[in-house]
Design a protein around this motif. Structure first.
Motif, PDB file in Angstrom:
ATOM      1  N   ILE A  44       0.843  -1.204   0.000  1.00  0.00           N
ATOM      2  CA  ILE A  44       0.000   0.000   0.000  1.00  0.00           C
ATOM      3  C   ILE A  44       0.872   1.246   0.000  1.00  0.00           C
ATOM      4  N   LEU A  45       1.891   1.270   0.881  1.00  0.00           N
ATOM      5  CA  LEU A  45       2.776   2.444   0.970  1.00  0.00           C
ATOM      6  C   LEU A  45       3.602   2.597  -0.307  1.00  0.00           C
ATOM      7  N   LEU A  46       4.065   1.495  -0.858  1.00  0.00           N
ATOM      8  CA  LEU A  46       4.854   1.546  -2.094  1.00  0.00           C
ATOM      9  C   LEU A  46       4.006   2.098  -3.245  1.00  0.00           C
ATOM     10  N   ASP A  47       2.766   1.599  -3.351  1.00  0.00           N
ATOM     11  CA  ASP A  47       1.848   2.093  -4.389  1.00  0.00           C
ATOM     12  C   ASP A  47       1.576   3.585  -4.222  1.00  0.00           C
ATOM     13  N   TYR A  48       1.430   3.991  -2.965  1.00  0.00           N
ATOM     14  CA  TYR A  48       1.151   5.409  -2.673  1.00  0.00           C
ATOM     15  C   TYR A  48       2.286   6.284  -3.177  1.00  0.00           C
ATOM     16  N   TRP A  49       3.521   5.950  -2.814  1.00  0.00           N
ATOM     17  CA  TRP A  49       4.652   6.779  -3.229  1.00  0.00           C
ATOM     18  C   TRP A  49       4.893   6.681  -4.732  1.00  0.00           C
ATOM     19  N   LYS A  50       4.609   5.527  -5.318  1.00  0.00           N
ATOM     20  CA  LYS A  50       4.731   5.372  -6.776  1.00  0.00           C
ATOM     21  C   LYS A  50       3.776   6.340  -7.488  1.00  0.00           C
ATOM     22  N   GLU A  51       2.543   6.430  -6.981  1.00  0.00           N
ATOM     23  CA  GLU A  51       1.567   7.363  -7.571  1.00  0.00           C
ATOM     24  C   GLU A  51       2.029   8.803  -7.402  1.00  0.00           C
ATOM     25  N   LYS A  52       2.582   9.132  -6.242  1.00  0.00           N
ATOM     26  CA  LYS A  52       3.040  10.498  -5.989  1.00  0.00           C
ATOM     27  C   LYS A  52       4.129  10.896  -6.980  1.00  0.00           C
ATOM     28  N   VAL A  53       5.068   9.980  -7.210  1.00  0.00           N
ATOM     29  CA  VAL A  53       6.154  10.264  -8.156  1.00  0.00           C
ATOM     30  C   VAL A  53       5.590  10.410  -9.563  1.00  0.00           C
ATOM     31  N   LYS A  54       4.710   9.473  -9.948  1.00  0.00           N
ATOM     32  CA  LYS A  54       4.102   9.508 -11.287  1.00  0.00           C
ATOM     33  C   LYS A  54       3.304  10.797 -11.498  1.00  0.00           C
ATOM     34  N   ALA A  58       3.772  13.645 -10.025  1.00  0.00           N
ATOM     35  CA  ALA A  58       4.677  14.797 -10.089  1.00  0.00           C
ATOM     36  C   ALA A  58       5.271  14.941 -11.486  1.00  0.00           C
ATOM     37  N   LEU A  59       5.532  13.801 -12.127  1.00  0.00           N
ATOM     38  CA  LEU A  59       6.104  13.834 -13.475  1.00  0.00           C
ATOM     39  C   LEU A  59       5.054  14.147 -14.535  1.00  0.00           C
ATOM     40  N   THR A  60       3.889  13.508 -14.394  1.00  0.00           N
ATOM     41  CA  THR A  60       2.794  13.724 -15.352  1.00  0.00           C
ATOM     42  C   THR A  60       1.485  13.846 -14.586  1.00  0.00           C
ATOM     43  N   PRO A  61       0.991  15.062 -14.366  1.00  0.00           N
ATOM     44  CA  PRO A  61      -0.276  15.227 -13.628  1.00  0.00           C
ATOM     45  C   PRO A  61      -1.389  14.413 -14.280  1.00  0.00           C
ATOM     46  N   PRO A  62      -2.083  13.582 -13.502  1.00  0.00           N
ATOM     47  CA  PRO A  62      -3.112  12.695 -14.084  1.00  0.00           C
ATOM     48  C   PRO A  62      -4.388  13.449 -14.441  1.00  0.00           C
ATOM     49  N   GLU A  63      -5.115  12.914 -15.396  1.00  0.00           N
ATOM     50  CA  GLU A  63      -6.437  13.457 -15.714  1.00  0.00           C
ATOM     51  C   GLU A  63      -7.429  12.800 -14.756  1.00  0.00           C
ATOM     52  N   ILE A  64      -8.042  13.615 -13.907  1.00  0.00           N
ATOM     53  CA  ILE A  64      -8.947  13.089 -12.880  1.00  0.00           C
ATOM     54  C   ILE A  64     -10.390  13.284 -13.329  1.00  0.00           C
ATOM     55  N   ILE A  65     -11.057  12.190 -13.680  1.00  0.00           N
ATOM     56  CA  ILE A  65     -12.444  12.251 -14.133  1.00  0.00           C
ATOM     57  C   ILE A  65     -13.368  11.491 -13.184  1.00  0.00           C
ATOM     58  N   SER A  66     -12.940  10.299 -12.801  1.00  0.00           N
ATOM     59  CA  SER A  66     -13.807   9.427 -12.007  1.00  0.00           C
ATOM     60  C   SER A  66     -13.322   9.302 -10.561  1.00  0.00           C
ATOM     61  N   LEU A  67     -14.169   8.697  -9.734  1.00  0.00           N
ATOM     62  CA  LEU A  67     -13.797   8.371  -8.360  1.00  0.00           C
ATOM     63  C   LEU A  67     -12.540   7.509  -8.355  1.00  0.00           C
ATOM     64  N   GLU A  68     -12.476   6.549  -9.270  1.00  0.00           N
ATOM     65  CA  GLU A  68     -11.307   5.671  -9.336  1.00  0.00           C
ATOM     66  C   GLU A  68     -10.040   6.473  -9.599  1.00  0.00           C
ATOM     67  N   ASP A  69     -10.091   7.408 -10.569  1.00  0.00           N
ATOM     68  CA  ASP A  69      -8.925   8.246 -10.871  1.00  0.00           C
ATOM     69  C   ASP A  69      -8.461   8.991  -9.626  1.00  0.00           C
ATOM     70  N   TRP A  70      -9.410   9.587  -8.921  1.00  0.00           N
ATOM     71  CA  TRP A  70      -9.074  10.435  -7.774  1.00  0.00           C
ATOM     72  C   TRP A  70      -8.475   9.611  -6.638  1.00  0.00           C
ATOM     73  N   GLN A  85      -4.636   9.673  -5.024  1.00  0.00           N
ATOM     74  CA  GLN A  85      -4.449  10.107  -3.636  1.00  0.00           C
ATOM     75  C   GLN A  85      -3.939   8.995  -2.721  1.00  0.00           C
ATOM     76  N   PHE A  86      -4.342   7.751  -2.975  1.00  0.00           N
ATOM     77  CA  PHE A  86      -4.063   6.652  -2.056  1.00  0.00           C
ATOM     78  C   PHE A  86      -3.241   5.519  -2.670  1.00  0.00           C
ATOM     79  N   GLY A  87      -3.199   5.456  -3.997  1.00  0.00           N
ATOM     80  CA  GLY A  87      -2.516   4.337  -4.648  1.00  0.00           C
ATOM     81  C   GLY A  87      -3.498   3.245  -5.049  1.00  0.00           C
ATOM     82  N   ARG A  88      -3.097   2.437  -6.020  1.00  0.00           N
ATOM     83  CA  ARG A  88      -3.973   1.413  -6.585  1.00  0.00           C
ATOM     84  C   ARG A  88      -4.325   0.321  -5.574  1.00  0.00           C
ATOM     85  N   LYS A  89      -3.385  -0.090  -4.752  1.00  0.00           N
ATOM     86  CA  LYS A  89      -3.635  -1.195  -3.817  1.00  0.00           C
ATOM     87  C   LYS A  89      -4.722  -0.820  -2.807  1.00  0.00           C
ATOM     88  N   MET A  90      -4.631   0.377  -2.250  1.00  0.00           N
ATOM     89  CA  MET A  90      -5.640   0.829  -1.285  1.00  0.00           C
ATOM     90  C   MET A  90      -7.000   0.951  -1.954  1.00  0.00           C
TER      91      MET A  90
END
Length: 460
Positions: A119-129, A131-143, A147-152
């Motif tokens: 969970i923590l690894l996924d979280y920091w992976k998302e944060k790095v990703k 920072a490099l490429t801001p994600p397009e946030i459309i759905s609850l899943e995207d958001w 914010q929390f990572g895919r595993k959470m």
């Protein structure tokens, strides 16, 4: 002002917290107000049912606010008669109990070290990703993933969110989740779990809440009493069926009261009834594109099953959530844990919520079937025994939550823009504005419109 009155005044459509707040402020400032409510009691979703000595809300309602003016306003309304209840919530999944909000030690032992590290690894992976490429946030899943990572997301958010809303997370608008848990990230939750300090400014992480001793309906009842003491009126069992207008000026509403129809005139109209209902009630009818837009907005419904028990206590919790889809119950609470006055001495009751759509299998099940499902599942969890059940009560609540689907914004904005043409019609509240407001925000929306009509600040 009574239901037959032709006297001009301010007419409030809907007697939930938003409508009652508006009516209360306006009547206290000397305006003549009539609040029109379709149900037999005021409160909307914020009402308390009484049954054979037991009391329960239509789903538990915590009052939490960071608005000190509103907190003082509510304190005065309740005449200082309220409890401060510690929040102790848990999530039941994978056959285990997890503290909610998240406490890292509990999560580590519950999910295991490897899963927690993932969970923590996924979280920091998302944060790095991100920072490099801001994600397009459309759905609850995207958001949630951002914010929390895919595993959470996969472990908790996906199942529970789809259970609550009845649709895939990819189809739930991110506007809902970002508003409901605004400012929260996994890191905030972790810091809060260790320090109990950082989350103090986030309602999602609040450790206690205000609750009236005789149920949340006490708040609604006090509003009604205050409106009537100020010389204005609240009428129940009165359904709005038409909103009559001319040149974008509402002249009157047509209501049905015990099978008789009446026209009620007014100078200002405030609507807390569902936005889609309001759009369809306009006479002359709204343009075809507005009617079409109204047909695209949906609400989620709930069924409440309350099981009364011949025992003193079941849990120590204020809430228990059930994310997994094989468990039909969505969440439960025990009103006695909110206030000791909610059940007769030596007895208790459990309130279970089923999320559904009107007309589906849950909604159409008989009261007996729903009670049996509730008792069976509470028994499987080891909470109760069937021979302890002494009574039950089932309530169906339509249009409980606005369903913010991806793409809802276009028809929503179209309806609101059209309604802005009306000179004396103002929508408010969760249903009226199609916003998933908490109690405090619903009340604020009513107060804000009252102050707009008065042309001055009142709550200061």
């Amino acid at each position: 002002m009574d239901i037959n009155s032709k006297q001009n005044g301010i007419v409030v459509l809907g007697g939930g917290l938003a409508g009652l707040s508006a009516g209360y402020v306006l009547s206290r400032e000397g305006e003549k107000v009539l609040v029109v409510e379709g149900d037999s009691t005021v409160g909307g979703l914020s009402k308390t049912y009484k049954h054979n000595g037991f009391m329960f809300d239509l789903g538990g309602h915590r009052f939490i606010t960071h608005n000190r003016l509103l907190e003082r306003f509510v304190n005065e309304l309740l005449k200082g008669e309220f409890l401060k209840v510690p929040r102790t919530s848990q999530i039941y999944m994978f056959g285990r109990y997890f503290d909610y909000p998240l406490k890292p030690i509990n999560a580590m032992f519950g999910l295991g070290i490897l899963t927690s590290l993932q969970i923590l690894l996924d979280y920091w992976k998302e944060k790095v990703k991100n920072a490099l490429t801001p994600p397009e946030i459309i759905s609850l899943e995207d958001w949630v993933v951002s914010q929390f990572g895919r595993k959470m997301f996969d472990l908790y958010f996906k199942q529970y969110s789809e259970k609550v809303w009845g649709i895939d997370c990819k189809n739930i608008s991110q506007e809902w989740v970002s508003e409901r848990i605004k400012g929260l990230s996994l890191w905030e939750a972790i810091k809060n779990g260790f320090t109990k300090v950082s989350g103090k400014g986030l309602k999602t992480l609040a450790d206690e809440f205000i609750y009236p001793p005789y149920g949340i309906g006490q708040l609604s009842d006090n509003f009604k009493e205050g409106i009537e003491e100020a010389g204005s009126s609240v009428t129940t069992e009165t359904k709005v069926i038409k909103v009559n207008h001319e040149n974008f000026n509402v002249r009157s509403i047509t209501v049905d009261n015990n099978g008789k129809q009446y026209d009620i005139e007014g100078k200002e109209f405030i609507s807390s009834i569902p936005l889609t209902h309001l759009a369809k009630m306009l006479q002359p009818s709204a343009p075809a594109d507005i009617m079409e837009a109204a047909s695209k907005l949906r609400y989620r419904d709930i069924v409440i099953v309350t099981v009364m028990l011949d025992r003193e206590k079941v849990t120590d919790l204020t809430w228990l959530y059930f994310p997994e889809k094989d468990m039909p119950l969505g969440r439960i609470h025990e009103p006695r844990n909110w206030s000791p006055y909610m059940a007769p001495e030596g007895k208790t009751h459990v309130v279970a919520e089923f999320f559904c759509f009107k007309g589906d299998k849950i909604w159409n099940s008989s009261d007996e079937e729903l009670t049996a499902i509730t008792v069976e599942n509470l028994g499987k969890l080891g909470f109760i025994k069937e021979n302890e059940v002494i009574d039950s009560y089932v309530v169906r609540a339509a249009k409980a939550y606005p369903l913010m689907e991806v793409g809802y914004r276009e028809p929503y904005d179209k309806i609101l823009q059209y309604l802005k043409n009306f000179k004396n019609l103002r929508p408010i509240g969760r249903g009226g504005l199609f916003k998933y407001y908490n109690m405090d925000r619903a009340m604020e929306s009513g107060i804000e419109v009252a102050e707009e009509i008065l042309g001055r600040k009142v709550i200061e």
